[in-house]
Design an enzyme around this catalytic site. Structure first.
Site, PDB file in Angstrom:
ATOM      1  N   CYS A   1     -32.500 -58.523 -41.708  1.00 30.06           N
ATOM      2  CA  CYS A   1     -32.131 -57.409 -42.594  1.00 30.06           C
ATOM      3  C   CYS A   1     -31.147 -57.836 -43.679  1.00 30.06           C
ATOM      4  CB  CYS A   1     -31.540 -56.269 -41.780  1.00 30.06           C
ATOM      5  SG  CYS A   1     -30.168 -56.805 -40.765  1.00 30.06           S
TER       6      CYS A   1
ATOM      7  N   GLU B   1     -28.870 -48.653 -38.009  1.00 24.69           N
ATOM      8  CA  GLU B   1     -28.797 -49.896 -38.791  1.00 24.69           C
ATOM      9  C   GLU B   1     -30.179 -50.112 -39.387  1.00 24.69           C
ATOM     10  OE1 GLU B   1     -25.927 -51.038 -39.157  1.00 24.69           O
ATOM     11  OE2 GLU B   1     -24.859 -50.205 -37.449  1.00 24.69           O
TER      12      GLU B   1
HETATM   13  P1  NAD Z   1     -39.336 -49.980 -37.068  1.00 23.28           P
HETATM   14  O1  NAD Z   1     -38.587 -48.927 -37.768  1.00 23.28           O
HETATM   15  O2  NAD Z   1     -40.790 -50.047 -37.212  1.00 23.28           O
HETATM   16  O3  NAD Z   1     -39.046 -49.905 -35.494  1.00 23.28           O
HETATM   17  C1  NAD Z   1     -37.749 -49.954 -34.948  1.00 23.28           C
HETATM   18  C2  NAD Z   1     -37.782 -49.322 -33.568  1.00 23.28           C
HETATM   19  O4  NAD Z   1     -38.012 -47.927 -33.721  1.00 23.28           O
HETATM   20  C3  NAD Z   1     -38.894 -49.836 -32.659  1.00 23.28           C
HETATM   21  O5  NAD Z   1     -38.441 -49.928 -31.326  1.00 23.28           O
HETATM   22  C4  NAD Z   1     -39.948 -48.760 -32.792  1.00 23.28           C
HETATM   23  O6  NAD Z   1     -40.819 -48.708 -31.677  1.00 23.28           O
HETATM   24  C5  NAD Z   1     -39.080 -47.525 -32.875  1.00 23.28           C
HETATM   25  N1  NAD Z   1     -39.723 -46.343 -33.474  1.00 23.28           N
HETATM   26  C6  NAD Z   1     -40.777 -46.306 -34.331  1.00 23.28           C
HETATM   27  N2  NAD Z   1     -41.057 -45.025 -34.659  1.00 23.28           N
HETATM   28  C7  NAD Z   1     -40.155 -44.246 -34.025  1.00 23.28           C
HETATM   29  C8  NAD Z   1     -39.912 -42.847 -33.986  1.00 23.28           C
HETATM   30  N3  NAD Z   1     -40.667 -41.981 -34.674  1.00 23.28           N
HETATM   31  N4  NAD Z   1     -38.884 -42.391 -33.249  1.00 23.28           N
HETATM   32  C9  NAD Z   1     -38.099 -43.242 -32.556  1.00 23.28           C
HETATM   33  N5  NAD Z   1     -38.285 -44.582 -32.545  1.00 23.28           N
HETATM   34  C10 NAD Z   1     -39.300 -45.074 -33.268  1.00 23.28           C
HETATM   35  O7  NAD Z   1     -38.605 -51.333 -37.506  1.00 23.28           O
HETATM   36  P2  NAD Z   1     -39.096 -52.815 -37.245  1.00 23.28           P
HETATM   37  O8  NAD Z   1     -40.317 -53.031 -38.067  1.00 23.28           O
HETATM   38  O9  NAD Z   1     -39.136 -53.083 -35.770  1.00 23.28           O
HETATM   39  O10 NAD Z   1     -37.880 -53.683 -37.830  1.00 23.28           O
HETATM   40  C11 NAD Z   1     -37.789 -54.084 -39.152  1.00 23.28           C
HETATM   41  C12 NAD Z   1     -36.830 -53.198 -39.908  1.00 23.28           C
HETATM   42  O11 NAD Z   1     -35.570 -53.198 -39.243  1.00 23.28           O
HETATM   43  C13 NAD Z   1     -36.530 -53.689 -41.301  1.00 23.28           C
HETATM   44  O12 NAD Z   1     -36.521 -52.591 -42.198  1.00 23.28           O
HETATM   45  C14 NAD Z   1     -35.133 -54.280 -41.203  1.00 23.28           C
HETATM   46  O13 NAD Z   1     -34.385 -54.284 -42.387  1.00 23.28           O
HETATM   47  C15 NAD Z   1     -34.522 -53.389 -40.179  1.00 23.28           C
HETATM   48  N6  NAD Z   1     -33.388 -54.060 -39.552  1.00 23.28           N
HETATM   49  C16 NAD Z   1     -32.123 -53.641 -39.880  1.00 23.28           C
HETATM   50  C17 NAD Z   1     -31.018 -54.286 -39.334  1.00 23.28           C
HETATM   51  C18 NAD Z   1     -29.620 -53.838 -39.671  1.00 23.28           C
HETATM   52  O14 NAD Z   1     -28.695 -54.250 -38.965  1.00 23.28           O
HETATM   53  N7  NAD Z   1     -29.401 -53.034 -40.688  1.00 23.28           N
HETATM   54  C19 NAD Z   1     -31.208 -55.362 -38.461  1.00 23.28           C
HETATM   55  C20 NAD Z   1     -32.498 -55.756 -38.154  1.00 23.28           C
HETATM   56  C21 NAD Z   1     -33.598 -55.095 -38.700  1.00 23.28           C
END
Ligand code: NAD
Length: 480
Positions: free
Chosen positions: A281, A247
């Site tokens: 999001c 997501e």
């Molecule tokens: P992010 O991608 O920075 O991090 C998300 C998660 O992934 C965190 O737990 C992070 O530690 C982990 N992560 C980071 N690098 C990784 C890697 N290389 N391998 C595995 N895991 C890793 O996202 P964020 O800044 O926490 O959240 C904001 C983003 O999330 C925005 O783009 C938003 O649109 C999206 N979002 C989407 C939805 C949806 O339902 N589509 C809902 C909420 C947020």
């Protein structure tokens, strides 16, 4: 300073390295806790614990699995005030909104507990004297990687989908605000689940998240976060073949036609624009407004933006708190600066509050841009802050083509009194969710998930539960 451990295999553990990392209060900038900095030894331990627990949990009666989720949901409701206080303290969500979101999370958990009880396989009539059927079974060990924007809700949504369908899991919350995940693990302990069914591992995404997503014993990665991280997970997970439910980000188009109900539109859209300081999001990412209603709509949107009460999120009168971190505020401010530089007109907000005590926190005022054009950075990229980007389209423009001209495909809405016309837009827009005269209108019964760079698969609802199962063909011949 309180220091917190990880919940692995039914035990509280420190990191082997003894390292910890800080969590901050975005309202004051102060450090509020230190969490264990998990590393590769803890990833291994947690995945092995989930792997060992799988045989028992996957064969447990459905009533037992659903019962465990109902116990967790009840404990969350009992502790809603305290859980909301933590979300307010480490994430900055206004306290009243945090209580609603946590209550919503417990409803989602109860929905998944109940709905999983009616999931069934299918019988296939292919040959006489042979019974062939599809058995629905759990996928295995799930790595559940969550974002910081709605911290506890995201954990509950994924854990309940995984557990209700007989999977075990390792949860990796975001390092920025993972205190709530540790508090959730305390609830899990009280709910008395078999050891290893849920493990909570704190630590950085780049190392712990990556090691989890690529671990050969992980069968499904359920991740919510940015599209960049989603792409990294697709690459790292491909060392073995896994189910992926991703997501990801969005830049959600909102189209206002000339017959839109502007009061209703401004009210609903401003709510979603500024809720959670725009860090949602599904929030409106870009507005395409018909010239006949552009000025009137902007006036209403700005009036509504000015009513947002920016303040200390612990104060029940506050409707918008800070953004989550200093780094994220810098990112949102850089987008605002780029909007101004590229010629958009700022008609509301754009600045930080300067009066104490808000000058200490990471606040951005509700912001509205007009005169935005399709090529501007603020029209193309996800800002994830309280910033509305309004474009006036010309009646000769192909507004559907403009809306579809973006890498994301999360959600969209169209505002019109002509339902048939509105629905036609729905068929043409390349998104996972679409509304006429509503936006981001969700419930546990409603599936959620984007297309294109916004993700793979659905979360929530029966569709979300199905993502956490796989179908196995079974067949036997009738003899005698
Ligand atoms: P992010 O991608 O920075 O991090 C998300 C998660 O992934 C965190 O737990 C992070 O530690 C982990 N992560 C980071 N690098 C990784 C890697 N290389 N391998 C595995 N895991 C890793 O996202 P964020 O800044 O926490 O959240 C904001 C983003 O999330 C925005 O783009 C938003 O649109 C999206 N979002 C989407 C939805 C949806 O339902 N589509 C809902 C909420 C947020």
């Amino acid at each position: 300073m309180d220091s917190y451990r990880m919940w692995i295999g039914g035990e509280w553990l420190e990191a082997e390295s003894r390292k910890t990392y800080p969590v901050f209060n975005p309202t004051t900038g102060e450090e509020i806790a230190r969490l264990a900095m998990g590393g590769l030894p803890e990833v291994e331990r947690a995945v092995q614990a989930a792997h060992r627990a799988f045989a028992g949990w996957s064969r447990a009666p459905q009533a037992e699995r659903s019962g465990a989720l109902n116990r967790i949901a009840a404990l969350m409701r009992e502790n809603v005030d305290e859980l909301a206080r933590i979300e307010t303290m480490e994430h900055g969500m206004p306290i009243e909104a945090a209580k609603k979101v946590i209550t919503f999370a417990s409803h989602a958990m109860e929905f998944n507990a109940a709905a999983a009880r009616s999931l069934r396989g299918e019988v296939i009539h292919a040959f006489p004297n042979t019974v062939t059927y599809l058995e629905r079974e759990p996928v295995g060990v799930c790595a559940l990687i969550t974002p910081w924007n709605v911290p506890l809700f995201m954990i509950c949504a994924k854990v309940s989908l995984a557990l209700a369908t007989g999977n075990t899991c390792v949860v990796k919350p975001p390092s920025i605000n993972s205190l709530i995940a540790v508090r959730f693990a305390e609830i899990l302990e009280k709910a008395v689940l078999p050891p290893g069914v849920v493990n909570v591992l704190t630590g950085p995404g780049g190392s712990v998240g990556d090691a989890l997503a690529s671990h050969p014993l992980v069968n499904l990665v359920g991740m919510t976060g940015s599209s960049e991280t989603g792409k990294r997970i697709i690459a790292s997970s491909s060392r073995s073949i896994k189910r992926l439910v991703l997501e990801l980000g969005g830049k959600n188009p909102v189209i206002l036609l000339e017959d839109a109900d502007l009061d209703h539109a401004a009210e609903v859209l401003a709510h979603h624009q500024f809720f959670n300081s725009g860090m949602t999001c599904g929030s409106p990412g870009r507005y395409y407004v018909h010239p006949a209603v552009h000025d009137a709509f902007v006036e209403k949107l700005v009036a509504r933006a000015r009513k947002v009460v920016v303040g200390d999120p612990a104060d029940p009168r506050t409707t918008m708190g800070p953004v989550v971190s200093a780094e994220h505020r810098d990112k949102v401010e850089a987008y605002i600066a780029s909007g101004i530089e590229q010629g958009a007109k700022l008609v509301c907000g754009g600045e930080r509050p300067t009066a104490p005590p808000l000058d200490r926190g990471w606040f951005v005022m509700p912001t509205v841009f007009i005169g935005v054009t399709q090529d501007m950075t603020i029209a193309r990229e996800e800002i994830f802050g309280p910033v509305a980007c309004v474009m006036k389209y010309s009646p000769s423009d192909d507004v559907v083509a403009l809306a579809n001209d973006n890498v994301y495909g999360l959600c969209a809405s169209v505002w019109t009194k002509n339902l048939a016309k509105g629905l036609k837009y729905g068929y043409e827009l390349r998104v996972g969710s679409f509304w006429v005269n509503q936006h981001n209108h969700l419930a546990p019964e409603i599936p959620w998930g984007g297309i294109k760079d916004s993700g793979i698969g659905k979360e929530a609802s029966i569709e979300g539960l199905k993502e956490f199962t796989q179908m196995k063909l079974m067949s036997y011949e009738l003899r005698g």
